[in-house]
Design an enzyme around this catalytic site. Structure first.
Site: not given
Lengths: 490, 490
Positions: A208, A317, A348, A372
């Site tokens: 994931f 990750d 997280k 941005t």
């Protein structure tokens, strides 16, 4: 009673936990145990669900929270029910609820102004931004990494890591040149080669990595995440599926590692032949959403080696594993890599998204990793406090101690209730176990909630624990006690 | 002097501006005019640049800001230089700097706890979340839209809008059925059809929709954003390039509309034949990054009609135009659509990302539009204040008034300095003008900065104005006065 005695014994063997005043303050305000006043979900929750569902698809909502009343490890819902929270907002609350350090974080005007004047960080950062990055993010950087970009969320962090991998791969393909040809400049505006290359990012079955389209292409955990979304044709290698207990299945698990590494090599070759070479490989230190699958340090070191051999960016990750829940700041510290990973992504519990990167992944051009906002300095004000509390309160030690209590308790329970749960695994308090079927797993999950434990599930048949870093052995005992009752009543 | 007199006259013709106490407070604290104390960039800025560049690629940084000292429309840099800010963090500050309403936003404990207990909104929203969505986001929803999802940033908002478009398209392809076949469930895990369909999202040449991979596929503004990144093969239609002044080029511009609409129809047919039908079309009400290109209401209404005919989701990207800078809350209100757009995306001045959607884009399944955070309730605390100030201080009226002063002043300047600037255009204070060459444009931009105006550029040769909503006619006069000096000195 026997089990509790054993647990008490286990705890005595561990060094005592040193807590500072602040930490004790949080825990002191907590309820003693879970306390349910209504059915779950209760009447207020049902009413609020209808309200929210009239505005958006709300089918994923479990409970509405009264965040003013939540404290430490305890979650209070709309009906006043008090739950012990071992899921903590999909593993994204480092210090539980309403930690005093966070409640005070914006007391001084400078921090408040940092929050409300959210800048375009890539163009007009604040005068204290370089120092803030050093004091906060670089101070806890993975060993050997000194560079970082901030992002808004985990998916954006991974998508931008893929971009960094592709940029670096193309510079190497150009023999180190950082100039673009006219043909590249014009073809890219039509999404055509050579400006738009044909490259791939490898991930693993069960992985994931987020839900925006490129992240979703590399996500392979559940169909519902992916159905009806277009995807790139990128390779997925096999990730180890170990047999437990590990020490009784050493040879089999070693063979599993070898098989998976072969799968990685095969896909690299196949995609090279296809004309879509692998520019980056992304891997979770523990596959989380996919079912809490772990792999050996040897497996990870071999992966890194393969990536080095093929000039593939090795991307770790750490969105779910990072910031302490495994007992180390970064889970990959357990793997003893000879070199730092090329890129480490986070979000997280880090409160901000972003990624660390090694020097060769710093783009020679400006505006390549850019948007941005580029994250949010207000989140670094909070993360600064979180890191201070982790250090002052020795929370990584606490995670290891509580994790040991939890894991040994779970091992006892899997022996006692071997037809209901098995394959206890994980590091720190980042733990999981399986049930033989999805149905049984869901029943355990639901019955735990009925007794006041807010848990999480993952994969087809796993229950995962994702408590905050302030989860103590006494909380572990409550969890184990309730789980025991649930298993006994099945 | 003549020009200033004319401006004064223009202003007299407009109704007087009513300001509340809070609004006046901000403006009262501002410097009277820009005030530079050092060269730009000054010594502190240069030193900070080196520090930041040692941590990340910092080449895009223009200045470091002292946000404690910024006020209203004035930006203060690391060297104490005070600039009039008409770019406002890439158009993302609705109320300028340090607005008192925002400084007070977290004074009450409930708002503060909303900020620090950031939930997984899709699973455990707060008890006041449905009401907060109604009071804040739905209260300013585009006409006819009652549903919204929050997201963290503009790119994520667009990526998720594309997902919503694909979900809806596939439901229609299935004749309304919302069930997935076994074959879809298994094939999708390999990113293969039928679970992973072959669909496309159409955008326009010159468009900007973000920088994650699917968003970037639809972005067609500049090569540097896209080079070396993989992309989907999706169509790009032509977007109008008008001749100015509009009232002298009516026939030509009408032909331009027709040509572009033909291009849209051709691409829809071509991609249908290719087996990669268009599921969604995304368009900015004014192409911003690409060069501030506008199109007629008739063009947009025709676009919507074409989308309806072909069952294509009509997605309006209001990330830069939304929340007031054109003088309406949403720029597409100028287009008099017979029906609401299918999806409207937002971010920047809205402080949170997200998208509004019409009922048929509500997925029948949970967990389809989902991620850990799903936005940030802390941003809605701030947005609540912003919307209140917009209403109380009649800021949309102010934008129209100030915009009229600015535009008429720019029209005068383009007549007086016709070899330097031309094609003045835009709505509200969302204005732009072109220079004949990139070099001249960049010179004007740099010389304006040397005189204390922080502006923005876009496309190859445009200068864009993106002041905050609290930009007054007196600020417009300062801008025009300095621009006049710069043009005179060229």
């Amino acid at each position: 009673m026997l089990r509790l005695n054993r647990l008490a014994l286990t705890r005595k063997l561990l060094p005592s936990i040193q807590c500072t005043t602040k930490y004790s303050t949080v825990v002191a305000q907590e309820p003693q145990r879970p306390n349910l006043k209504t059915e779950v979900p209760g009447p207020n929750t049902k009413r609020l669900f209808e309200q929210l569902n009239s505005i958006q698809q709300a089918g994923s909502v479990q409970l509405f929270a009264d965040y003013d009343k939540c404290t430490g490890n305890y979650f209070v819902d709309a009906d006043g029910n008090e739950f012990l929270d071992v899921f903590t907002q999909i593993s994204s609350l480092p210090l539980g609820y309403n930690h005093p350090e966070l409640l005070n974080a914006f007391d001084d005007p400078h921090s408040l102004k940092t929050l409300i004047n959210r800048p375009a960080l890539g163009v007009f950062p604040s005068v204290d931004w370089p120092q803030r990055l050093r004091n906060v993010l670089i101070s806890v950087a993975p060993h050997g990494m000194q560079s970082v970009f901030t992002m808004a969320c985990g998916s954006c962090s991974n998508e931008n890591a893929y971009k960094a991998a592709m940029f670096s791969y193309r510079v190497k393909e150009r023999g180190g040149s950082v100039d673009f040809t006219d043909q590249e400049m014009t073809s890219v505006m039509k999404n055509q080669p050579p400006g738009t290359p044909d490259l791939s990012i490898m991930s693993f079955e069960g992985a994931f990595h987020g839900r925006t389209f490129a992240a979703l292409t590399t996500t392979r955990s559940k169909p519902i995440h992916k159905l009806d979304c277009v995807a790139f044709d990128w390779p997925a290698a096999k990730f180890p599926r170990y047999k437990y207990p590990l020490d009784e299945n050493t040879r089999e698990n070693k063979n599993e590692d070898a098989k998976c590494l072969d799968s990685v090599r095969e896909h690299i070759e196949a995609y090279k032949k296809k004309g879509r070479p692998v520019a980056g490989l992304i891997v979770e230190p523990i596959q989380s959403e996919g079912g809490d699958y772990e792999a050996s340090p040897e497996f990870f070191r071999s992966l890194q080696k393969i990536c080095k051999q093929h000039n593939i960016a090795f991307i770790v990750d750490e969105v779910q594993t990072g910031a302490g829940p495994t007992g180390k700041m970064w889970c990959h510290e357990y793997f003893d890599f000879p070199h730092a990973p090329d890129i480490v992504t986070f979000s997280k519990k880090m409160l901000t998204g972003g990624f660390y990167f090694s020097p060769e992944y710093k783009s020679p051009h400006a505006y390549r990793i850019f948007n941005t906002w580029m994250g949010d300095p207000g989140k670094l004000v909070l993360l600064d406090k979180v890191i201070k509390v982790i250090k002052q309160d020795k929370l990584l030690d606490l995670v290891c101690k509580t994790g040991a209590v939890l894991k040994s308790g779970l091992h006892e329970l899997e022996k006692e209730f071997s037809t209901h749960i098995h394959s206890v695994r994980g590091r720190g308090t980042f733990l999981a176990y399986n049930s033989p079927t999805t149905e049984l797993r869901d029943k355990i999950f639901t019955n735990m909630r009925k007794k006041g434990v807010m848990g999480g599930v993952c994969g087809n048949n796993a229950i995962r624990l994702r408590p905050a870093l302030i989860f103590e052995p006494k909380h572990a005992e409550i969890y184990l006690d309730i789980l025991r009752k649930v298993l006994k009543e099945l």
